[in-house]
Design a protein around this motif. Sequence first.
Motif, mmCIF file in Angstrom:
data_model
loop_
_atom_site.group_PDB
_atom_site.id
_atom_site.type_symbol
_atom_site.label_atom_id
_atom_site.label_comp_id
_atom_site.label_asym_id
_atom_site.label_seq_id
_atom_site.Cartn_x
_atom_site.Cartn_y
_atom_site.Cartn_z
ATOM 1 N N THR A 190 -1.085 -46.866 13.208
ATOM 2 C CA THR A 190 -2.254 -47.009 12.344
ATOM 3 C C THR A 190 -2.229 -45.865 11.338
ATOM 4 O OG1 THR A 190 -3.687 -45.594 13.690
ATOM 5 C CG2 THR A 190 -3.560 -47.925 14.303
ATOM 6 N N GLY A 191 -3.196 -45.847 10.456
ATOM 7 C CA GLY A 191 -3.221 -44.818 9.426
ATOM 8 C C GLY A 191 -3.458 -43.420 9.952
ATOM 9 N N THR A 192 -3.978 -43.297 11.169
ATOM 10 C CA THR A 192 -4.295 -41.978 11.722
ATOM 11 C C THR A 192 -3.252 -41.480 12.715
ATOM 12 O OG1 THR A 192 -5.599 -42.956 13.514
ATOM 13 C CG2 THR A 192 -6.760 -42.415 11.471
ATOM 14 N N GLU A 193 -2.260 -42.279 13.021
ATOM 15 C CA GLU A 193 -1.287 -41.920 14.054
ATOM 16 C C GLU A 193 0.020 -41.403 13.453
ATOM 17 O OE1 GLU A 193 -2.351 -45.140 17.570
ATOM 18 O OE2 GLU A 193 -1.019 -45.754 15.929
ATOM 19 N N ARG A 194 0.600 -40.392 14.105
ATOM 20 C CA ARG A 194 1.962 -39.957 13.765
ATOM 21 C C ARG A 194 2.998 -40.656 14.637
ATOM 22 N NH1 ARG A 194 3.153 -34.440 14.538
ATOM 23 N NH2 ARG A 194 1.585 -34.327 16.172
ATOM 24 N N LEU A 195 2.553 -41.098 15.800
ATOM 25 C CA LEU A 195 3.373 -41.820 16.764
ATOM 26 C C LEU A 195 2.514 -42.948 17.303
ATOM 27 C CD1 LEU A 195 6.066 -41.645 18.589
ATOM 28 C CD2 LEU A 195 4.595 -40.482 20.244
ATOM 29 N N GLY A 196 3.101 -44.129 17.472
ATOM 30 C CA GLY A 196 2.305 -45.253 17.931
ATOM 31 C C GLY A 196 2.971 -46.029 19.044
ATOM 32 N N VAL A 197 2.161 -46.702 19.844
ATOM 33 C CA VAL A 197 2.657 -47.598 20.884
ATOM 34 C C VAL A 197 3.086 -48.907 20.228
ATOM 35 C CG1 VAL A 197 2.014 -48.903 22.956
ATOM 36 C CG2 VAL A 197 1.186 -46.556 22.642
#
Length: 225
Positions: free
Chosen positions: A156-163
């Motif tokens: 998402t726009g706020t994540e540096r790493l995502g599931v």
Amino acid sequence: MPMKGSGRAAYEEIDRFDGGVGWIAYPDERMQRASHALASDEGTWLVDPLDAAGLDDLLAEFGDVAGVVLLLPRHERDAAEIARRHDVSVHVPSWMTDIASDLDAPIERFSSELGESGYRLRKVSTPLWQEAALYHDGEGTLVVAEALGTAEFFRTGTERLGVHPALRLLPPRRSFRGFAPDRILAGHGAGVHEGASRALSTALDGSRRRAPSLYAKTARLFLSG
């Protein structure tokens, strides 16, 4: 922007650190398939590798290739071709199925440490596929094939790493329990080299909550072509 690149690859270097380097073979593809070389005293281990023009020159900086390792069945990529070229085996987790029979290269199974590299194997528990991760406690390096990533469709726009989008509602939190990495190397996208532990906990803890916004973003990406 294509989902996957094809033809003669011209790689882009990513994730260089004292213990190795990464590359994206087709920098313009949406999937951002990343491969890594992990240096050790016994040689360099190649994780889920894609071949590219000039790749062997990059690998030569870290010594001879000790072996190739696959952390996900569908990441066979160019593992067999590269293993044959360097006269090494493809190393596969002992419990991973549906992979060895498809590879035209020698296969070795392992269940704990990857050779004598210091990287230890951890099974990633997901309901959808078989996956493994590698963790080097001394170097603080976590290598994840698919459950986590930094490519745009993971975050998402706020994540540096995502599931991974398919695991958003059932994030594999237990699989990464006890890890406090200084860096995270992903199978899709450039790695996380600052605040990696925080990025990991943020990704896993907020996976479900941020799922709707990720799905909306992903839909826009794919509809836009």
